[in-house]
Write a protein that holds these residues in place. Structure first.
Motif, PDB file in Angstrom:
ATOM      1  N   ARG A  85     -24.836  10.578 -42.199  1.00  8.60           N
ATOM      2  CA  ARG A  85     -25.874   9.551 -42.003  1.00  8.60           C
ATOM      3  C   ARG A  85     -26.291   9.477 -40.540  1.00  8.60           C
ATOM      4  N   GLU A  86     -25.309   9.640 -39.645  1.00 11.43           N
ATOM      5  CA  GLU A  86     -25.606   9.600 -38.222  1.00 11.43           C
ATOM      6  C   GLU A  86     -26.591  10.717 -37.867  1.00 11.43           C
ATOM      7  N   ILE A 110     -28.531  12.391 -39.989  1.00 14.70           N
ATOM      8  CA  ILE A 110     -29.803  12.193 -40.691  1.00 14.70           C
ATOM      9  C   ILE A 110     -30.679  11.243 -39.868  1.00 14.70           C
ATOM     10  N   GLY A 111     -30.047  10.239 -39.293  1.00 13.21           N
ATOM     11  CA  GLY A 111     -30.771   9.316 -38.430  1.00 13.21           C
ATOM     12  C   GLY A 111     -31.333  10.027 -37.209  1.00 13.21           C
ATOM     13  N   THR A 144     -33.826   9.070 -42.144  1.00 10.40           N
ATOM     14  CA  THR A 144     -33.062   8.004 -42.800  1.00 10.40           C
ATOM     15  C   THR A 144     -33.687   7.543 -44.124  1.00 10.40           C
ATOM     16  N   GLN A 145     -35.015   7.421 -44.148  1.00  9.12           N
ATOM     17  CA  GLN A 145     -35.630   6.943 -45.406  1.00  9.12           C
ATOM     18  C   GLN A 145     -35.599   8.006 -46.502  1.00  9.12           C
ATOM     19  N   GLU A 173     -32.911   9.992 -47.278  1.00 11.81           N
ATOM     20  CA  GLU A 173     -31.527  10.307 -47.616  1.00 11.81           C
ATOM     21  C   GLU A 173     -31.320  10.728 -49.073  1.00 11.81           C
TER      22      GLU A 173
END
Lengths: 276, 244
Positions: free
Chosen positions: A135-136, A138-139, A144-145, A147
């Motif tokens: 997630r880190e 991907i951010g 992030t949106q 995922e």
């Protein structure tokens, strides 16, 4: 022929001159056989890459740049010489290196989160932990949106961001990038070059970036290496002096242009040799 | 959807007209309402549950074995060239015979119980499952295999994370095709000698010259076949939403 910039004439980049050696390549040879004949793809390459250094490799088409990179990953066996990461000799694929592939090579049935955490999953990390790391990244890749999206639902540029995030999530010592933007249109490619540097500035991974776009190599790298026509050896080497973080606007500067010209002359000459 | 409904309405309408205006003698082709009545008779018959369960048993055992054995052999022959070569003559032969022609043979060898029906379903379906699964394994993207290797995946991890998921769409297509084939195989083998089952209802009605009941059994088999195939198609679609 006059070469405008020789490596000695360019001031070395400040950041990693004193850094310890991360990747040591000694007299690397790679041969492959096709239809019963042996070809030498890479013939005796010596290269020392410092920790945190960004190297770009350019060269005429078919010069063995990608073969060289696959040998560094251990996917293609080398037939002579030695590759060592932090002094440890490479014998095959390992967790100290990760590849950003030319085609994004995402698993189509997995969403972005599960694709980015693939390397960690293969390393046996439990779900909660690997999702946190994924997630880190991907951010960091600005996804992030997205995922829960599947690769088919993403644009080519977004797929390559996932590809990059997946390699970085595995937290390798050396990042190997195999022409990751060659399949993108010119505009997206420019954007992705900027994005890659943004992500890279955060992580400062030692990186080897193979490309046939000379402007891309100059913009991204601390050091550009030109390969000769096959069998590949090092035909030229340039230090790129631009400070970081770099903005895409430096591509318009005369210094950038001059470096591109200087590299292009070597690559073109090698390309002509290959065609002859 | 509207056009599909229209074609059904048209067929049933013509059928009703044929009964009303006696285009065909109603003794041989009773009208849809009579057949519907007979269908109600079949379904409410106290023996129906056991007939249905016998046919269902034959269907699920035959299909289940085909999926299990065919799927496993398919994965093996897709992955190992030697297994493929070894199985090829059997697969080619099984794929070329009209399976229904084997019914008399199966009855002769195994009687008229559940076993020959299960075997016929198996013979009809196993090759389809095998060939689809093997094609799925062969179609695995070598780039993805290389990617997995590069991340240090073991052979077992590669099979679980890359090979099997890529086989799923092929496997599901095979399953959908086999559901239809299995219904046909169960019904046909029950016609050729059976003591129970929906095909048995049909053949008994025919022997008794109860035409409405016979047509009702045909309708019942059709409805079951369509319902099961639709179910398999829905499952197939649900398992590969990522393809959309």
């Amino acid at each position: 022929m006059t070469v405008i910039f020789q490596e000695q004439e360019v001031s070395p980049p400040g950041s990693c001159v004193d850094a310890p050696t991360k990747l040591q390549i000694r007299d690397l040879r790679v041969t492959f056989s096709s239809r019963g004949k042996n070809f030498v793809a890479v013939n005796g390459i010596d290269l020392e890459v410092r920790d945190g250094e960004f190297i770009a490799i350019v060269g005429p088409s078919g010069s063995g740049k990608s073969t060289f990179l696959m040998a560094l990953d251990g996917l293609t066996p080398s037939s002579g010489g030695e590759i060592a990461v932090d002094g440890k000799v490479v014998t095959g694929p390992g967790r100290d290196r990760a590849v950003v592939f030319q085609d994004s090579c995402l698993l189509p049935w997995r969403n972005v989160l599960d694709n980015v955490s693939f390397g960690l999953e293969m390393a046996g990390m439990p779900k909660g932990e690997r999702y946190e790391i994924a997630r880190e990244l991907i951010g960091l890749a600005g996804l992030t949106q997205f995922e829960t999206f599947h690769p088919k639902q993403l644009s080519g540029g977004m797929q390559q961001r996932v590809n990059i995030a997946r390699a970085l999530a595995a937290d390798p010592q050396v990042l190997l990038l195999d022409e990751p933007f060659s399949g993108l249109d010119a505009q997206t490619r420019e954007i992705m070059q900027g994005e890659l540097l943004k992500i890279w500035d955060e992580r400062k991974k030692t990186a080897i970036f193979v490309t046939h776009q000379i402007d891309e190599a100059v913009f991204l790298a601390d050091r550009v290496i030109a390969f000769s026509a096959r069998p590949a050896r090092i035909a030229g080497e340039w230090s790129i002096p631009f400070p970081r973080p770099r903005h895409l606007s430096i591509k318009q500067s005369p210094e950038h242009r001059a470096l591109e010209d200087s590299i292009w002359q070597v690559v073109r000459q090698e390309g002509a040799l290959a065609a002859a | 959807m509207l056009l599909a409904c229209l074609s059904v309405v048209l067929i049933v309408g013509t059928w009703q007209a044929s009964a009303s205006y006696r285009w065909v003698d109603p003794i041989f082709l009773p009208g849809p309402l009579e057949v519907l009545g007979a269908l109600k008779g079949i379904v409410t018959d106290p023996g129906f549950a056991s007939d249905l369960s016998v046919s269902a048993n034959e269907f699920f055992w035959g299909l289940g074995l085909s999926v299990l054995v065919g799927g496993t052999l398919g994965i093996l022959s897709g992955w190992y060239g030697a297994v493929d070569e070894f199985l090829r003559p059997v697969v080619t032969a099984l794929n070329s015979i009209p399976h229904l022609a084997l019914i008399p043979l199966l009855v002769l060898l195994f009687g008229i119980g559940v076993l020959p029906k299960v075997l016929l379903v198996l013979l009809s379906c196993i090759v389809v499952m095998l060939m689809n699964t093997a094609a799925g394994v062969r179609s695995v993207d070598t780039q993805l295999l290389r990617m997995a290797k590069s991340f240090g995946a073991s052979d077992r991890q590669i099979v679980c994370a890359v090979v099997l998921p890529s086989v799923v769409p092929f496997f599901m297509t095979g399953l959908r095709i086999c559901v239809g084939k299995a219904v046909v195989a169960v019904a046909m083998s029950e016609l050729f000698g059976s003591t129970a089952g929906i095909g048995n209802i049909l053949i008994k009605a025919q022997s008794a010259m109860d035409m409405s009941r016979m047509y009702a059994a045909v309708v019942l088999l059709t409805v079951i076949g369509i319902a099961l195939t639709q179910l398999a198609a829905a499952l197939e679609a649900a398992m590969q939403q990522w393809k959309a």
